[in-house]
Write a protein that holds these residues in place. Structure first.
Motif, short mmCIF file in Angstrom:
data_model
loop_
_atom_site.label_atom_id
_atom_site.label_comp_id
_atom_site.label_asym_id
_atom_site.label_seq_id
_atom_site.Cartn_x
_atom_site.Cartn_y
_atom_site.Cartn_z
N TYR A 1 0.84 -1.20 0.00
CA TYR A 1 0.00 0.00 0.00
C TYR A 1 0.88 1.25 0.00
N GLY A 2 1.97 1.18 0.77
CA GLY A 2 2.89 2.32 0.83
C GLY A 2 3.53 2.58 -0.53
N VAL A 3 3.90 1.52 -1.24
CA VAL A 3 4.50 1.66 -2.57
C VAL A 3 3.51 2.34 -3.52
N LEU A 4 2.27 1.89 -3.46
CA LEU A 4 1.24 2.46 -4.34
C LEU A 4 0.96 3.92 -3.97
N ASP A 5 0.94 4.18 -2.67
CA ASP A 5 0.68 5.55 -2.22
C ASP A 5 1.77 6.50 -2.71
N ARG A 6 3.02 6.08 -2.61
CA ARG A 6 4.13 6.94 -3.08
C ARG A 6 4.05 7.13 -4.59
N ILE B 1 -7.75 -3.58 -3.55
CA ILE B 1 -7.78 -2.60 -2.46
C ILE B 1 -9.19 -2.52 -1.86
N VAL B 2 -10.18 -2.97 -2.62
CA VAL B 2 -11.57 -2.87 -2.13
C VAL B 2 -11.72 -3.50 -0.72
N PRO B 3 -11.15 -4.69 -0.47
CA PRO B 3 -11.31 -5.27 0.89
C PRO B 3 -10.26 -4.76 1.89
N ASN C 1 -2.81 9.44 -0.93
CA ASN C 1 -2.82 9.41 -2.40
C ASN C 1 -3.56 8.18 -2.91
N LEU C 2 -3.33 7.08 -2.22
CA LEU C 2 -4.02 5.84 -2.57
C LEU C 2 -5.53 6.01 -2.35
N LYS C 3 -5.88 6.68 -1.27
CA LYS C 3 -7.30 6.88 -0.95
C LYS C 3 -7.98 7.73 -2.05
N ARG C 4 -7.31 8.78 -2.46
CA ARG C 4 -7.88 9.65 -3.52
C ARG C 4 -8.06 8.85 -4.82
#
Ligand SMILES: N[C@@H](CCC(=O)N[C@@H](CS)C(=O)NCC(=O)O)C(=O)O
Length: 235
Positions: free
Chosen positions: A141-146, A170-172, A185-188
């Motif tokens: 998740y951190g990789v995707l967020d960055r 990411i849905v679950p 960023n991932l949330k957006r």
């Protein structure tokens, strides 16, 4: 016309997301993996790995015999090439997209799948296994967020098959022991994709195909799904 062999799971959603985005006509053939439909000899001919999704393209671009495919990443790429959509045509954009598609297929999907297994399905709660996969999920998740800090989508400004591959995993997020608020960023990105009409249409297919969609997995289904060996693939 695309024949889609499907059950509503993260890997299944990837393909309905594409088909809905592209507006390609398709027919769903449910593969009830909780009841063992993935071991039917007719399905194994299309999908020798006894996993869905799989497709048969009845009208391939070369005008030849139908094309049958398994593996969701290969299916997304095939459909992107067929339609000329959701994979950039330029060398660099295409390379970025494929890099993140393969990252999803080799990392995000398998690791989060193990998270689901040990956190939710395993008959014993094994702290080491749960901790390992919850932490690895958090790292990914951190990789995707960055990655999403300075671009709208995984491969850049445009929505691509790399996004379609990652989103259903990411849905679950709650079941994976994660908090989207820790990854702004991932949330957006996640909320943007959730609002796309094609995403909503794809997810609407889930409950149509499996009336028990979203319910906990039954004990019978667990017996079918877990503990498979080579015997299951040689029917
Ligand atoms: N790498 C494969 C994985 C497919 C996969 O694991 N599908 C699961 C559902 S998400 C399945 O069909 N499971 C049936 C089983 O475990 O017997 C892909 O991306 O298509």
């Amino acid at each position: 016309m695309i024949d889609l062999y499907y059950w509503p799971t993260p890997n299944g959603h990837k393909v309905t997301m594409f088909l809905e985005e592209a507006g390609l006509p398709y027919t769903i053939h449910p593969v009830d993996i909780g009841k063992g439909a993935q071991f039917e000899p007719s399905f194994l001919k299309i999908a020798p790995n006894n996993r869905m999704p799989a497709i048969i393209d009845q009208a391939p671009a070369d005008g030849g015999e139908p094309v049958s495919l398994f593996e969701s990443g290969a299916i997304l790429l095939y459909l992107a090439e067929k339609t000329g959509r959701f994979v950039p045509a330029d060398l660099r954009g295409r390379a970025e997209t494929l890099q993140w598609l393969f990252w999803q297929m080799g990392g995000l999907g398998p690791m989060l799948g193990q998270n689901h297994h040990f956190s939710q399905y395993a008959p014993e709660k094994i702290p080491y296994a749960i901790d390992r996969y919850v932490k690895e999920t958090n790292r990914l998740y951190g990789v995707l967020d960055r990655r999403l800090a300075d671009r709208a989508f995984v491969a850049g400004a445009d929505y691509t098959i790399a996004d379609m591959a990652a989103y259903p995993w990411i849905v679950p997020w709650e079941k994976q022991g994660q908090r989207l608020d820790d990854h702004p960023n991932l949330k957006r990105w996640f909320e943007t994709i959730a609002e796309r009409p094609a995403t909503k249409a794809a997810y609407a297919r889930a409950a149509e195909v499996n009336p028990n969609y979203g319910q906990p997995m039954s004990e019978d289904a667990k017996r079918v799904m877990f503990g498979q060996t080579a015997v299951n693939t040689k029917k």
